[in-house]
Enzyme design. Structure first.
Site, mmCIF file in Angstrom:
data_model
loop_
_atom_site.group_PDB
_atom_site.id
_atom_site.type_symbol
_atom_site.label_atom_id
_atom_site.label_comp_id
_atom_site.label_asym_id
_atom_site.label_seq_id
_atom_site.Cartn_x
_atom_site.Cartn_y
_atom_site.Cartn_z
ATOM 1 N N SER A 244 -19.804 -7.544 28.812
ATOM 2 C CA SER A 244 -19.573 -6.854 27.550
ATOM 3 C C SER A 244 -18.615 -7.626 26.652
ATOM 4 O O SER A 244 -17.829 -8.460 27.116
ATOM 5 C CB SER A 244 -18.996 -5.460 27.804
ATOM 6 O OG SER A 244 -17.654 -5.556 28.296
ATOM 7 N N GLU A 267 -20.694 -15.036 27.571
ATOM 8 C CA GLU A 267 -21.857 -14.531 26.843
ATOM 9 C C GLU A 267 -21.704 -13.023 26.808
ATOM 10 O O GLU A 267 -21.715 -12.364 27.849
ATOM 11 C CB GLU A 267 -23.139 -14.967 27.548
ATOM 12 C CG GLU A 267 -24.392 -14.686 26.747
ATOM 13 C CD GLU A 267 -25.051 -13.398 27.189
ATOM 14 O OE1 GLU A 267 -24.875 -12.392 26.457
ATOM 15 O OE2 GLU A 267 -25.711 -13.397 28.218
ATOM 16 N N CYS A 304 -29.463 -8.810 27.340
ATOM 17 C CA CYS A 304 -28.624 -9.284 26.236
ATOM 18 C C CYS A 304 -29.465 -9.765 25.062
ATOM 19 O O CYS A 304 -28.949 -9.943 23.958
ATOM 20 C CB CYS A 304 -27.690 -10.399 26.711
ATOM 21 S SG CYS A 304 -28.522 -11.681 27.646
#
Length: 530
Positions: A244, A267, A304
């Site tokens: 997150s 990321e 994602c």
């Protein structure tokens, strides 16, 4: 199957731990604790793993590409041996379908083999040689050579949504090992048993291929103190993180505030905007609607690269397009999300968005009697209303999207210019539209790591050319990727050797070029000796 688990830390080739601070693995579909218990790593064990990594870095940094490739091949082989057990446990801990985990297993193994091939080729080290020029005036030029070298022990944080491909033997771990770096892997508490299976396979592969056992350690923990202590440990020289924005930013800041700041390659997610141009909408209205909703709800939106924003120019196709989107979404099933924390965040996010003025629910997913299931939700709004709520650009992890209507082509470009960093952006258009909207594409290129034409961002191919990254806040370093062979460069640094005797140079830089790799020699790219 469960009786073989120890729930301990894997450090220096050993399963070790004492204490009473433990947590349970969970049957995610039922929400029930399994009998498997895992001890939280203490500072003592973090120090032990770090000491082993620091000690064995002197060995791993000297390993040849062939030796490291053999280690990776052994990891792939050991994983194949435990494939049935691994797939079963991953499904149990995540509630993901068997077909999904089987596909992820294949991707994980293929990724390992991709790096093995890279190491055997050897050219990735970016060897450069400028031989001495004693005749140069006004001063002779010394012999200067350079190449990429491993950065040191790397801490890797496992992801919640990929129990294999972004986990113990995932891209961060494999690229760090390929670079010559020992890895301390922090297992995700959502699938600790899955991680233990993979960790054991890596340890077995290290022993079988002659690698020092301190080259890989696995630490368990469901408390933030474990990751925090690992982040600031002085032996750690870089961090790979997938998760997150909130946690990634904390890790990034903590690493920057160390006495010796280190790079964090985090990321942190993205809402991956999709732009639909007018003629494409007219020609492929239903196809785009079906493709978008399929991508939005794939894996319950827990990717994602989930396309959380769709924007198009308002026109006569609006009602029919929105109806097609709604029809497709209403047919989409809900499901159990990966962890209780993810489920709670998704529910809260949907609830918050439902109360915003100007944001309407276009459709909800298929109804279910299971209270543990979470439904897909699609909202709609105008660009004018969207601009009043900048927080809507942030990722809502799960199967939720927002359809945005713009008034003109100029508004589409202005929206693109207002975006923060994302992993991907997608544009649907005819060839003529795309050429006419080159300005839009140019803007989007500055905002993302991957620009997609007439496709969808879900499904990240594991190939040399892939870029899975993007400007902040999608990642903490827009120059890098966490997928594809270029991921190896995150865990390297350039080293220059000036006037170094031939016998002391790495093989990659010797005149004889014993490895036969491609190098830049006095400005010429070749694979010959000097």
């Amino acid at each position: 199957m469960m009786t073989n688990f120890e729930g301990k830390q894997l450090i220096d080739g050993q399963s070790i731990a004492t204490g009473t601070d433990y947590f349970h693995s969970v049957n995610r579909a039922l929400g029930e604790d399994l009998e498997l218990r895992f001890l939280n790593a203490s500072q003592e064990y973090i120090n032990m793993a770090a000491a082993a990594a620091r000690r064995d870095f002197t060995i791993t940094r000297a390993k040849t590409g062939i030796e490291k490739a053999s280690f990776l091949d052994a990891i792939a082989s050991e994983l194949e041996k435990v494939r049935p057990e691994l797939v079963e446990m991953a499904c149990l801990e995540t509630a993901l379908a068997t077909a999904r985990i089987e596909g992820e297993f294949a991707r994980t193994v293929n990724q390992i083999k991709l790096f093995s091939t890279l190491l055997r080729d050897g050219h990735w080290v970016d060897a450069k040689i400028d031989t001495e020029d004693l005749q140069r005036k006004p001063a002779p030029r010394p012999d200067i050579r350079s190449m990429l070298r491993p950065i040191g022990p790397v801490a890797v944080f496992g992801a919640s949504n990929f129990p294999l491909a972004f986990s113990a033997a995932g891209g961060d771990t494999v690229s760090a090992i390929a670079a010559g770096c020992p890895v301390i892997f922090k297992a995700h508490p959502g699938h600790p048993a899955t991680c233990e299976i993979v960790g054991r396979a890596i340890v077995a592969a290290a022993a079988a291929s002659g690698m020092p056992l301190g080259c890989f350690s696995l630490l368990q923990g469901n408390i933030p103190q474990v990751g925090a202590a690992l982040t600031v440990h002085p032996s750690i020289k870089a961090i790979g993180f997938t998760g997150s924005y909130r946690v990634g930013r904390l890790v990034h800041y903590a690493a920057a505030e160390r006495a010796e700041p280190i790079p964090v390659f985090a990321e942190m997610g993205s809402s991956n905007p999709v732009f639909v141009l007018p003629q494409a909408l007219k020609d492929r209205r239903n196809t785009i609607a079906a493709g978008y909703t399929a991508a939005l709800t794939l894996g319950l939106g827990q990717f994602c690269t989930n396309p959380g924003l769709l924007i198009h120019q308002s026109g006569e196709e609006d009602d029919a397009f929105h109806q097609s989107l709604a029809d497709n979404l209403k047919a989409a099933m809900g499901g159990v999300m990966l962890t209780p924390a993810i489920a709670q965040a998704y529910s809260s996010g949907v609830s918050d968005r439902s109360t915003l003025y100007g944001l309407q629910v276009l459709a909800n997913g298929s109804e279910t009697d299971n209270n543990g299931y979470h439904q897909p939700v699609l909202f709609k709004t105008s660009l004018a209303e969207f601009s009043h709520h900048p927080e809507l650009e942030e990722e809502l992890f799960g199967p939720s999207g927002i359809v945005i209507t713009a008034g003109s082509p100029a508004e589409l470009t202005a929206f693109a210019e207002s975006l923060s960093g994302h992993l991907t952006a997608t544009v649907h258009g005819t060839d003529e539209e795309l050429e006419a909207c080159k300005g839009l594409l140019d803007v989007l290129e500055t905002k993302v790591g991957r620009l997609i034409i007439n496709g969808y961002p879900t499904g990240v191919e594991v190939v040399a050319s892939m870029v899975h990254g993007g400007p902040y806040p999608a990642t903490t370093d827009a120059r890098t990727t966490s997928v594809g062979t270029a991921a190896i460069y995150r865990f390297t640094r350039p080293v220059c050797y000036q006037g170094m005797p031939q016998a002391l140079l790495p093989d990659e830089l010797k005149d004889a070029n014993p490895l036969g790799i491609w190098r830049y020699v006095n400005g010429n790219f070749n694979n010959t000796s000097i």
